[in-house]
Design an enzyme around this catalytic site. Sequence first.
Site, PDB file in Angstrom:
ATOM      1  N   GLY A 149       5.311   3.124   0.727  1.00  0.00           N
ATOM      2  CA  GLY A 149       6.337   3.642  -0.252  1.00  0.00           C
ATOM      3  C   GLY A 149       5.656   3.679  -1.724  1.00  0.00           C
TER       4      GLY A 149
ATOM      5  CB  SER B 238      -0.825  -0.038   1.216  1.00  0.00           C
ATOM      6  OG  SER B 238      -0.013   0.238   2.522  1.00  0.00           O
ATOM      7  CE  LYS B 239      -2.139   6.302  -2.765  1.00  0.00           C
ATOM      8  NZ  LYS B 239      -2.960   7.631  -2.938  1.00  0.00           N
ATOM      9  NE  ARG B 240       0.091  -0.476   5.970  1.00  0.00           N
ATOM     10  CZ  ARG B 240       0.724  -1.343   6.750  1.00  0.00           C
ATOM     11  NH1 ARG B 240       1.981  -0.760   7.244  1.00  0.00           N
ATOM     12  NH2 ARG B 240       0.289  -2.525   6.683  1.00  0.00           N
TER      13      ARG B 240
END
Length: 465
Positions: A244, A240-242
Amino acid sequence: MTVVTRFAPSPTGFLHIGGARTALFNWLYARHHGGRFMLRIEDTDRARSTDEAVCAILDSLTWLEIDSDDEPVLQSSRAARHAAVAHELLAAGGAYRCYCTPEELAEMRSAARAASLSTSYDGRWRDRDPTEAPPGVPPVIRFRAPRAGETVIADGVQGEVRTLNSQLDDMVLLRADGTPTYMLSVVVDDHDMGITHVIRGDDHLNNAARQSQLLAALGWERPTYAHIPLIHGADGARLSKRHGALGVKAYREAGYLPEAMRNYLLRLGWGHGDEEIIATEQATAWFDLDGVGRAPARFDPARLDSLNAHYLREADVDRLCREVEARSDQASAGLDAAARRALRELMPELKKRPKTLVELADNSRFIWAFRPLVPEPKAERLLTESARIMLGHLAARLATEPDWLASTLEPAVRAFAEAEELKLGAVAQPLRAAVTGRTASPGIFEVLVALGRAESLARLADAAV
């Protein structure tokens, strides 16, 4: 048999890393086997699909140099064909009309949950007489799925996958408004496009059994399925975006090269021995499904940076100059001829250390910077009052140098340092700070030559006391 693969993204957002890897694997498999790679935009979710997302996906694939062998197919443009197939199946007894209202379905699921039973559709209209249909309720068309036995898939990555047919319900083929569902559209499009191999994420593995049943009911040949494990973050959770992970467009804007992205995506779940640096030509020669692992790949931004740094070092100088100019603060007006010449002369050295094009552009900015330069804090600390006085004397000495060449400037600076009873670094470091505004740059004598006599002496004069 000619191998035909496809990439079929939904245009509800940007092209993410997982989708880009799926596209690459399909493209490489087709190229490796001398086949064809097709692109299909699955835009049947009209509420969430946008033209902007379609353009973003196509632009990202173009940047990655993943090219389709035909024009992209818009799934929505084939809705009439999908509906026709559903009605053919209905006429043959392989499907039926279901008149359940949304409220009735909700009540059915609630009762099933209360009894700890499956909330799948219970088939209540499967064998019911349509004359019993309640008035004013538009029906959906459901697939009459087999209830006995099992569906077996020889998956190209996962191996043999068995699904009990009793675990699968009668899926909807056409909604009450007559629009086809994803499951129907995919099966029809794969058949009509002649797709021989469906290579996709293993989050679609459950769909494969349903789609196989539908293919069998239609009398169509089943493609070879190959379901790739998803990409996870370093913590083992789904990417996911968390972690990176960004969209492909964001990586492009962050200064990654397409060949580096292809190499990185290739190694996310596929391998050939211990090889890490794999050019696209070599990947095409080596790629096959037996190299795809069954365990989820781990996303590692540091590894991507390392690969990108390698490809920057290998990249053509003129190409990098164009990329840097496009990222410069002078991009709209363009660099002048002198700055372009200096950038090209220094690029072989400039490209050795950065990890991204953004870093490369930042490291090159001193070339076209307006005078007087504003030194970085570390460089400013080198420009003490005594250093500025020394630079004034050095500028006067260099101004007398007849040949502005690295081979003559270096001896001249060394001689100046000796005459002033200074170490070379005590002269060269403030000299670099004055001329570039930085503490790190290509060789300072090469920088002086690239900038030219007039510009170099002018920068020294700005810094001198």
